[in-house]
Design a protein around this motif. Structure first.
Motif, PDB file in Angstrom:
ATOM      1  N   GLY A  38       0.798  -1.220   0.000  1.00  0.00           N
ATOM      2  CA  GLY A  38       0.000   0.000   0.000  1.00  0.00           C
ATOM      3  C   GLY A  38       0.826   1.262   0.000  1.00  0.00           C
ATOM      4  O   GLY A  38       0.671   2.114   0.882  1.00  0.00           O
ATOM      5  N   ALA A  99       0.530   8.594  10.058  1.00  0.00           N
ATOM      6  CA  ALA A  99      -0.841   8.476  10.555  1.00  0.00           C
ATOM      7  C   ALA A  99      -0.872   7.436  11.669  1.00  0.00           C
ATOM      8  O   ALA A  99      -1.717   7.497  12.563  1.00  0.00           O
ATOM      9  N   SER A 100       0.049   6.489  11.619  1.00  0.00           N
ATOM     10  CA  SER A 100       0.116   5.457  12.666  1.00  0.00           C
ATOM     11  C   SER A 100       0.277   6.117  14.025  1.00  0.00           C
ATOM     12  O   SER A 100      -0.403   5.749  14.993  1.00  0.00           O
ATOM     13  N   LEU A 103      -3.020   7.798  15.000  1.00  0.00           N
ATOM     14  CA  LEU A 103      -4.047   6.843  15.442  1.00  0.00           C
ATOM     15  C   LEU A 103      -3.746   6.353  16.862  1.00  0.00           C
ATOM     16  O   LEU A 103      -4.638   6.233  17.699  1.00  0.00           O
ATOM     17  N   TYR A 124      -8.656  -1.035   7.659  1.00  0.00           N
ATOM     18  CA  TYR A 124      -7.199  -1.016   7.848  1.00  0.00           C
ATOM     19  C   TYR A 124      -6.853  -1.833   9.101  1.00  0.00           C
ATOM     20  O   TYR A 124      -7.330  -1.521  10.199  1.00  0.00           O
ATOM     21  N   ALA A 170     -12.577   5.471   8.086  1.00  0.00           N
ATOM     22  CA  ALA A 170     -11.504   5.852   7.155  1.00  0.00           C
ATOM     23  C   ALA A 170     -12.153   6.092   5.800  1.00  0.00           C
ATOM     24  O   ALA A 170     -12.856   5.228   5.281  1.00  0.00           O
ATOM     25  N   TYR A 205      -6.313   9.152   2.707  1.00  0.00           N
ATOM     26  CA  TYR A 205      -6.459   9.093   1.241  1.00  0.00           C
ATOM     27  C   TYR A 205      -7.375  10.195   0.700  1.00  0.00           C
ATOM     28  O   TYR A 205      -7.743  10.160  -0.479  1.00  0.00           O
ATOM     29  N   SER A 230       2.302  10.366   4.043  1.00  0.00           N
ATOM     30  CA  SER A 230       2.714   9.120   3.374  1.00  0.00           C
ATOM     31  C   SER A 230       2.172   8.969   1.957  1.00  0.00           C
ATOM     32  O   SER A 230       2.921   8.606   1.051  1.00  0.00           O
ATOM     33  N   LYS A 231       0.872   9.203   1.759  1.00  0.00           N
ATOM     34  CA  LYS A 231       0.262   8.719   0.515  1.00  0.00           C
ATOM     35  C   LYS A 231       0.215   9.810  -0.546  1.00  0.00           C
ATOM     36  O   LYS A 231       0.936   9.748  -1.525  1.00  0.00           O
ATOM     37  N   TYR A 318      -6.529   1.467  -4.371  1.00  0.00           N
ATOM     38  CA  TYR A 318      -6.857   0.049  -4.171  1.00  0.00           C
ATOM     39  C   TYR A 318      -8.145  -0.331  -4.880  1.00  0.00           C
ATOM     40  O   TYR A 318      -9.080   0.460  -4.934  1.00  0.00           O
TER      41      TYR A 318
HETATM   42  C1  LIG Z   1      -6.149   3.846   6.238  1.00  0.00           C
HETATM   43  C2  LIG Z   1      -4.736   3.988   6.706  1.00  0.00           C
HETATM   44  N1  LIG Z   1      -4.484   4.662   7.842  1.00  0.00           N
HETATM   45  C3  LIG Z   1      -3.231   4.800   8.305  1.00  0.00           C
HETATM   46  C4  LIG Z   1      -2.151   4.250   7.648  1.00  0.00           C
HETATM   47  C5  LIG Z   1      -0.763   4.441   8.221  1.00  0.00           C
HETATM   48  O1  LIG Z   1      -0.026   5.308   7.426  1.00  0.00           O
HETATM   49  P1  LIG Z   1       1.324   6.029   7.836  1.00  0.00           P
HETATM   50  O2  LIG Z   1       2.344   5.593   6.830  1.00  0.00           O
HETATM   51  O3  LIG Z   1       1.043   7.488   7.708  1.00  0.00           O
HETATM   52  O4  LIG Z   1       1.641   5.651   9.231  1.00  0.00           O
HETATM   53  C6  LIG Z   1      -2.354   3.540   6.465  1.00  0.00           C
HETATM   54  C7  LIG Z   1      -1.241   2.912   5.750  1.00  0.00           C
HETATM   55  O5  LIG Z   1      -1.391   2.179   4.813  1.00  0.00           O
HETATM   56  C8  LIG Z   1      -3.688   3.410   5.975  1.00  0.00           C
HETATM   57  O6  LIG Z   1      -3.962   2.745   4.851  1.00  0.00           O
END
Ligand SMILES: Cc1ncc(COP(=O)(O)O)c(C=O)c1O
Length: 384
Positions: A38, A99-100, A103, A124, A170, A205, A230-231, A318
């Motif tokens: 991902g 984002a981890s 969260l 997720y 999400a 996203y 990240s994305k 995806y």
């Molecule tokens: C829905 C979602 N939230 C959070 C994350 C975590 O991302 P990050 O790389 O910012 O920690 C991802 C990673 O794939 C994700 O898909």
């Protein structure tokens, strides 16, 4: 030595086994098409890299405050104003390790022993583990195509109990790429307010929305909003994200951040300052357009080959494809596709239990010619 009981409940990420096996096959000369991971295949834009290098050269290698670099918090708040017409005060922005980190902070603040966190299945996978890590209970609510694989107020009313503390949404979703209907989100937001339940919306996203408007939940000041560099910003490895939190929550979140990770990476924060320049944003929009055209190619191509993708995914990168025309065991199918045609995809089992054995997640994180090659190989597999 005895480990903590919570470790037994942390499920492995099957995609990592797929990736490891793909790498073994590659080491023997096989050509593997990676549609399992991902993360975008594009490199971080050059201005961000240059800013990161300059930060290192300038000696920005010490801790920042736990809430993040003030200029970056301000730039993030400004992005909400320009991109999503949402008013976010800088003091409500916390820069996190991805984002981890956001969260983990939000759930660490909101959920504890005996509390329930409602989330969609499929979803997720780390979310349920974050909840478990806080000794809370992750309540995975089965969602289907009829609600665009998103939670609805009806789901919430059916599954909420007096222990429900958090609703986690999400949008667009991983693994389905589908977005929540803004009117439904507004109803859920009202319900949360009326029941003293926190709402976390993961918008990682959101800037990768191809159809329709990008609706940020930041229009409400009482929602916890998770996002990341990240994305959309193509900075997965830099480990940088953010949380927009209600004003009352900042003090507790700051103390948690100070203790959990002190601060996000300093050079990465300086680098991210360049993410909002006009040049960078224009490159990012081009990348987004490329992802959009990949979706528009792969979605019909898979449907034509018998994969069921009932809802057009509005965003992310995806496709969550129902492959019951081929198998009732998508886990084995993912392994077989890798071994026989060198196409790596993720089994549904990584995203929950609900019909997981029927689904594969296919990430269009490869250039169009590689996607076409993957489709050709699939043809050979389906109609030998
Ligand atoms: C829905 C979602 N939230 C959070 C994350 C975590 O991302 P990050 O790389 O910012 O920690 C991802 C990673 O794939 C994700 O898909």
């Amino acid at each position: 030595m005895k480990t903590a009981a919570r470790i037994d409940d942390i499920a492995p990420f099957h995609v990592m086994d797929i990736l490891a096996r793909a790498q073994v096959l590659e080491s023997t000369g096989c050509d593997i098409i990676h549609l399992e991971i991902g993360e975008p295949d594009f490199a971080t834009p050059q201005p961000i890299i240059e800013a990161g290098i300059a930060a290192l050269r300038a000696g920005h290698t010490h801790y920042t405050g736990a809430l993040g670099l003030p200029q970056l918090r301000e730039a993030i708040a400004g992005f909400y104003a320009t991109r999503w017409q949402a008013e976010v005060t800088t003091s409500r922005v916390i820069v996190t390790p991805g984002a981890s980190g956001a969260l983990l902070l939000a759930l660490g603040l909101l959920a504890g022993p005996g509390d329930e966190v409602l989330m969609a299945d499929p979803g997720y996978p780390c979310n349920r583990h974050f909840a478990q890590f806080c000794d809370a209970r992750a309540v995975a609510v089965p969602v289907d195509a009829d609600s665009g694989f998103q939670l609805t107020l009806q789901h919430i009313e059916r599954h909420a109990t007096s222990a429900t503390r958090v609703i986690l949404i999400a949008s667009p979703s991983n693994p389905t790429g589908t977005a929540i209907d803004p009117a439904e989100l507004a109803r859920i937001h009202d319900w949360c307010g009326a029941h003293d339940v926190a709402l976390i919306v993961d918008e990682i996203y959101l800037a990768l929305t191809y159809d329709g408007d990008e609706h940020s939940a930041a229009r409400w000041a009482d929602v916890f909003i998770v996002n990341s560099f990240s994305k959309y910003f193509l900075m997965t490895g830099w480990r940088l994200g953010w949380l927009v939190a209600p004003a009352w929550a900042i003090d507790g979140l700051e103390r948690l951040a100070q203790n959990l990770f002190l601060a996000a990476s300093t050079p990465a924060q300086y680098a991210a300052l360049a993410a909002f320049s006009a040049d960078t944003l224009s490159e990012l929009e081009n990348r987004k357009a490329e992802l959009h055209s990949r979706r528009d190619y792969l979605l019909p191509a898979l449907r034509e080959r018998g994969f069921i993708i009932p809802v057009q995914p509005q965003g992310a990168f995806y496709l969550y494809a129902d492959c019951r025309a081929l198998t009732n065991d998508s886990f084995t199918l993912a392994q077989t596709l890798l071994e026989t045609i060198g196409v790596a995809v993720t089994p549904g089992l990584d995203f929950g239990q609900h019909h997981a054995q029927h689904y594969l997640r296919i990430a269009y994180t490869q250039p169009l010619p590689r996607l076409a090659e993957a489709v050709e190989r699939l043809d050979g597999f389906i109609r030998p």
